[in-house]
Design an enzyme around this catalytic site. Structure first.
Site, PDB file in Angstrom:
ATOM      1  N   ARG A  58       0.835  -1.217   0.000  1.00  0.00           N
ATOM      2  CA  ARG A  58       0.000   0.000   0.000  1.00  0.00           C
ATOM      3  C   ARG A  58       0.864   1.260   0.000  1.00  0.00           C
ATOM      4  O   ARG A  58       0.472   2.310  -0.495  1.00  0.00           O
ATOM      5  CB  ARG A  58      -0.980   0.016   1.197  1.00  0.00           C
ATOM      6  N   TYR A 111     -16.434  14.343 -16.864  1.00  0.00           N
ATOM      7  CA  TYR A 111     -16.851  12.957 -16.711  1.00  0.00           C
ATOM      8  C   TYR A 111     -17.940  12.910 -15.616  1.00  0.00           C
ATOM      9  O   TYR A 111     -17.738  13.504 -14.539  1.00  0.00           O
ATOM     10  CB  TYR A 111     -15.613  12.163 -16.297  1.00  0.00           C
ATOM     11  N   LYS A 208      -8.222   4.130 -19.559  1.00  0.00           N
ATOM     12  CA  LYS A 208      -8.516   4.479 -20.942  1.00  0.00           C
ATOM     13  C   LYS A 208      -7.287   4.225 -21.829  1.00  0.00           C
ATOM     14  O   LYS A 208      -6.792   3.121 -21.863  1.00  0.00           O
ATOM     15  CB  LYS A 208      -9.019   5.928 -20.999  1.00  0.00           C
TER      16      LYS A 208
HETATM   17  C1  LIG Z   1     -13.044   7.379 -17.094  1.00  0.00           C
HETATM   18  C2  LIG Z   1     -12.718   8.764 -16.731  1.00  0.00           C
HETATM   19  C3  LIG Z   1     -12.504   9.135 -15.394  1.00  0.00           C
HETATM   20  C4  LIG Z   1     -12.658   8.160 -14.238  1.00  0.00           C
HETATM   21  O1  LIG Z   1     -11.717   7.153 -14.289  1.00  0.00           O
HETATM   22  P1  LIG Z   1     -11.921   5.700 -13.620  1.00  0.00           P
HETATM   23  O2  LIG Z   1     -10.657   5.031 -13.960  1.00  0.00           O
HETATM   24  O3  LIG Z   1     -13.142   5.096 -14.237  1.00  0.00           O
HETATM   25  O4  LIG Z   1     -12.102   5.936 -12.167  1.00  0.00           O
HETATM   26  C5  LIG Z   1     -12.156  10.429 -15.123  1.00  0.00           C
HETATM   27  N1  LIG Z   1     -12.035  11.341 -16.104  1.00  0.00           N
HETATM   28  C6  LIG Z   1     -12.239  11.034 -17.401  1.00  0.00           C
HETATM   29  C7  LIG Z   1     -12.090  12.097 -18.428  1.00  0.00           C
HETATM   30  C8  LIG Z   1     -12.593   9.744 -17.758  1.00  0.00           C
HETATM   31  O5  LIG Z   1     -12.816   9.446 -19.044  1.00  0.00           O
END
Ligand SMILES: *Cc1c(COP(=O)(O)O)cnc(C)c1O
Length: 392
Positions: A58, A111, A208
């Site tokens: 952690r 988001y 992403k």
């Molecule tokens: C998906 C996304 C998030 C959140 O990310 P997670 O990994 O799902 O917690 C935040 N900002 C943007 C622009 C995103 O596309």
């Protein structure tokens, strides 16, 4: 070997540095929750920071650290801190700076779950936020208050790809004593390095493009050493660390990020132009298109555009729904940055939890469809799109 001045792909492959255990060519997955001490003194020295080493995953883990070194280099920052999700990274970036009684200025196009984190969760902890259009410099300037600690924004913003001028915003925010935190998930460091544009903290949902293979949920923050130590401590205290396995996969993703983004970008521009010229499409929101309001700023701030954008169907909500029902090969799913193409409907999916007023502020329309353009052969993508649109 210094990575200074080296190109993106070279940095992605070599910034990891540091000799690996047992002559391993690839950084192994240190799938270990804890690390043994050679002696009681060794343990005490580690806890007192008198010697370097690992204690507990952690706090720090060698696989996670290798991933963080590469990301810091690609972002042109001093240190990166990896998280268990993008939202955990955003939470830590803002809440390690702002606390009870402080004020935050945030972009109003975000988001969906980030709107909840900032507008509801953080509000419960006494952090007040003003949401503004960050492409309007005057609006940001007048939203700043004496207790504003953070300016938070997305660029390109989800789902309308609104582009903000980071260089100008950073000057305004810094003059008001605020720290600039940028979620650049849509751009990736291959196309935009927020720190080089003047921002203080860069954040990504690595779920992403950075991991890029659709098999990890993760986040990462990059900033200077001083802020990084505060954010790292916040991660240890809140327990939002990534697993070694996820760090391994995300590091593997980083190694091909440059190649993938080139192809994503070319494919996306082609799809965007096709949609723009199609009679069944009303409007395409993509800063890669020359007549988009964000195009000039994007060209100045970014070296490419990305692959996720939205468009409005001319036939309203029914046409949007019809398109989602008819697309073949394109996967009906939220998220982005995967190898393959994904499509979704923001008003009923990613942004469904927003109020009508919030949706209006964000520019989310009922007829809006968001597409993430993958790495398929461009001619196959166009055949699929045409088939689906023809049937409407
Ligand atoms: C998906 C996304 C998030 C959140 O990310 P997670 O990994 O799902 O917690 C935040 N900002 C943007 C622009 C995103 O596309």
């Amino acid at each position: 070997m210094s990575m200074k001045g080296k190109g993106f792909m070279t940095q992605a492959l070599h910034a990891e540095g540091h000799a690996k255990p047992m002559n391993a060519h690839t950084m192994p997955i240190f799938q270990s929750s804890t690390f043994y001490f050679d002696s009681p003194e060794h343990g005490a020295d580690l806890f007192a920071h008198r010697t370097e080493g690992h204690i507990y995953t952690r706090i720090a883990n060698p696989t996670v650290e290798a991933y963080e070194r590469v990301m810091a280099c690609l972002e042109g920052g001093e240190q990166s801190i990896a998280f268990s999700s993008g939202l955990a990274a955003i939470h830590a970036s803002i809440m390690s700076i702002a606390g009870h009684g402080d004020h935050v200025v945030s972009g109003d196009t975000l988001y969906g779950p980030t709107v909840h984190l900032i507008g509801q969760v953080m509000a419960r902890f006494g952090v007040e936020t003003t949401f503004v259009d960050t492409s309007d410099l005057g609006a940001v300037e007048s939203a700043l208050k004496p207790n504003t600690r953070v300016l938070f924004l997305e660029t390109p913003a989800n789902p309308t790809c609104r582009i903000s001028d980071l260089a100008a915003l950073s000057r305004i925010a810094h003059a008001g004593g605020a720290t600039v935190v940028v979620d650049a998930t849509f751009a990736t460091p291959y196309f935009l390095k927020p720190l080089e544009r003047g921002a203080d903290v860069s954040v990504h949902s690595t779920t992403k493009f950075i991991n890029g293979h659709g098999d990890v949920v993760g986040g990462i923050v990059t900033t200077n050493a001083k802020k990084a130590s505060v954010i790292r401590k916040f991660r240890t205290d809140t327990g939002a660390c990534p697993s070694p396995m996820d760090a391994f996969l995300s590091l593997r993703g980083l190694r091909t990020l440059g190649l993938r983004m080139e192809r994503h970008n070319t494919n996306a521009l082609e799809v965007a132009k096709f949609l723009q010229s199609h009679p069944k499409v009303n409007r395409v929101y993509f800063h890669g298109l020359p007549d988009d309001p964000g195009h000039e700023t994007a060209k100045r701030e970014m070296s490419g555009f990305g692959a996720t954008f939205s468009f409005d169907m001319a036939g309203g909500f029914d046409a949007a729904k019809g398109l989602l029902e008819r697309v073949e090969m394109i996967t009906l799913a939220v998220s982005l940055g995967t190898l393959d193409t994904l499509i979704q409907h923001p008003a009923s999916m990613t942004h469904a939890s927003l109020s009508a007023e919030q949706m209006k502020a964000q520019g989310v329309t009922p007829e809006m469809v968001r597409i993430h353009v993958g790495l398929e052969e461009p001619e196959d993508l166009s055949a699929v799109r045409e088939d689906a649109l023809q049937q409407l």
